[in-house]
Design an enzyme around this catalytic site. Structure first.
Site, PDB file in Angstrom:
ATOM      1  CG  HIS A 187      -1.538   6.290  -2.080  1.00  0.00           C
ATOM      2  ND1 HIS A 187      -2.656   6.223  -2.880  1.00  0.00           N
ATOM      3  CD2 HIS A 187      -1.893   5.741  -0.894  1.00  0.00           C
ATOM      4  CE1 HIS A 187      -3.660   5.674  -2.206  1.00  0.00           C
ATOM      5  NE2 HIS A 187      -3.214   5.368  -0.993  1.00  0.00           N
ATOM      6  N   GLY A 193     -10.279   7.866  -1.036  1.00  0.00           N
ATOM      7  CA  GLY A 193     -10.861   9.197  -0.883  1.00  0.00           C
ATOM      8  C   GLY A 193     -11.810   9.300   0.295  1.00  0.00           C
ATOM      9  CG  HIS A 218      -8.031   3.579   0.513  1.00  0.00           C
ATOM     10  ND1 HIS A 218      -7.540   3.131  -0.690  1.00  0.00           N
ATOM     11  CD2 HIS A 218      -7.018   4.269   1.107  1.00  0.00           C
ATOM     12  CE1 HIS A 218      -6.287   3.544  -0.831  1.00  0.00           C
ATOM     13  NE2 HIS A 218      -5.943   4.245   0.242  1.00  0.00           N
ATOM     14  CG  HIS A 246      -2.020   0.995   1.193  1.00  0.00           C
ATOM     15  ND1 HIS A 246      -3.358   0.661   1.269  1.00  0.00           N
ATOM     16  CD2 HIS A 246      -1.998   2.342   1.067  1.00  0.00           C
ATOM     17  CE1 HIS A 246      -4.093   1.753   1.209  1.00  0.00           C
ATOM     18  NE2 HIS A 246      -3.281   2.801   1.089  1.00  0.00           N
ATOM     19  CG  ASP A 254      -1.364   5.652   3.228  1.00  0.00           C
ATOM     20  OD1 ASP A 254      -1.714   5.351   2.072  1.00  0.00           O
ATOM     21  OD2 ASP A 254      -2.082   6.308   4.002  1.00  0.00           O
ATOM     22  CD  GLU A 274      -7.381   6.307   5.452  1.00  0.00           C
ATOM     23  OE1 GLU A 274      -6.328   6.950   5.558  1.00  0.00           O
ATOM     24  OE2 GLU A 274      -8.010   6.187   4.383  1.00  0.00           O
ATOM     25  CG  ASP A 314      -0.635  10.800  -5.524  1.00  0.00           C
ATOM     26  OD1 ASP A 314      -0.523   9.841  -4.746  1.00  0.00           O
ATOM     27  OD2 ASP A 314      -1.744  11.231  -5.902  1.00  0.00           O
TER      28      ASP A 314
END
Length: 342
Positions: A18, A174, A201, A16, A282, A204, A20
């Site tokens: 990301h 999101g 996701h 996991h 993450d 969370e 960006d």
């Protein structure tokens, strides 16, 4: 060999991460200066305050705002490629031998890129990583919850197009509070019919019912975070009975106040209950961490021992979306390391 040294040397997985949220600040500064996105007198210390979280945020929105600048500098193929290669370089130095990178390709079209070009830039970087960095990888494509269902369907079709070239799965990310999982049912049903893996996701930031919704409605094979599963007994029992893995990201959960502290995170309780737990970053830049640091936090605050560490790494490979060949290669590397320290 002391534990810190073993944490550095042991082969690791990352399921996991990301893209960006894991851009080197120096790279952001370089590209943003070249593209006139920031002023020329911006220095690294100022920039890092824009893209990193130090401690805790006041809200999830504050955390997500840290992605604005990295996304702005990732609008050209060469820049997306550079960011992905650098992420793989950094992961390789931490002895991550298998990584699943995720990103939302529709976030990278401001410079008239096509979604295919954004995906191909990352896939090219992943091929470089295999050939030159000895790091195996797969790509996960994200749809954002607030985007219309039609875009989720396009994402599923995009994943299908590249499913034989390194795209392994789709993801939903999101704002959980305002956009429930069922909005994107059709996209995930399509992905399942195409044989594309699914991770979502969910749970969370305090909505445990989204975990079971994601599994039962969106056919999620893994859950991103799943932090608040402990709040619902049925959810816990389901995760245990069906061996649904959690992609746990401890520092990120502290950053977003999903948990109050490292000590209060439920990860060790989940592991002791035989929930399948994996350990992940993450976002290495936004959360100002790396995979080795995550394990050190778990040792310090959660009383993880070496057996716990081995277990979560083995979970990482066993429940990855890797090919059987990649899984075997990782296990060979892992077993060789274990033999070397006996």
């Amino acid at each position: 060999m002391n534990l810190d040294k073993m944490l550095e040397l042991i082969p690791k997985t990352e399921l996991h991460c990301h893209l960006d949220g894991s851009v080197r600040p120096t790279t952001i500064l370089d590209i943003a200066g070249r593209e006139d996105i920031i002023t020329s007198d911006t220095n690294l210390n100022v920039l890092e305050k824009q893209v990193k979280v130090f401690g805790k945020c006041n809200s999830l929105k504050e955390y997500l705002d840290k992605f604005n600048l990295p996304i702005k500098i990732m609008q050209k193929e060469k820049d997306i490629y550079r960011v992905a290669v650098e992420l793989l370089e950094d992961a390789s130095k931490e002895n991550i031998r298998y990584i699943e990178i995720r990103f939302a390709p529709f976030n990278h079209l401001l410079d008239n890129l096509k979604p295919e070009q954004a995906v191909e830039a990352v896939l090219s970087a992943m091929n470089y990583g295999r050939d030159h960095l000895e790091i195996m990888s797969n790509l996960i494509l994200c749809i954002l919850r607030q985007e219309p269902p039609s875009r989720g369907i396009k994402l599923a079709e995009l994943a299908r197009k590249y499913s034989s070239k390194g795209v392994a799965a789709i993801d939903l990310a999101g704002d959980e509070a305002n956009f429930p999982p069922e909005i994107h049912t059709e996209a995930f049903e399509l992905a399942k019919s195409y044989g594309i893996h699914r991770t979502v996701h969910a749970g969370e930031t305090g909505i445990p019912e989204n975990i079971l919704k994601s599994i039962k409605i969106l056919h999620a094979e893994r859950i991103g975070h799943g932090t608040c599963a402990y709040r619902d007994k049925n959810t816990l029992e389901y995760l245990i009975a069906h061996k649904i893995p959690l992609e746990v990201c401890v520092t990120s959960n502290v950053n977003t106040s999903a948990v109050n502290s490292y000590r209060e995170h439920p990860i060790k309780k989940y592991l002791d209950k035989n929930i399948v737990v994996t350990v992940n970053t993450d976002n290495t830049t936004v959360s100002n961490t790396d995979i080795i640091q995550e394990f050190k936090y778990l040792v310090k605050y959660q009383d993880f021992n070496f057996e716990d560490i081995k277990k979560v790494i083995q979970n990482g490979v066993n429940y990855s979306f890797a090919s059987q060949e990649d899984k075997n290669n990782f296990k060979n590397s892992f077993n060789s390391f274990m033999d070397s320290i006996k």
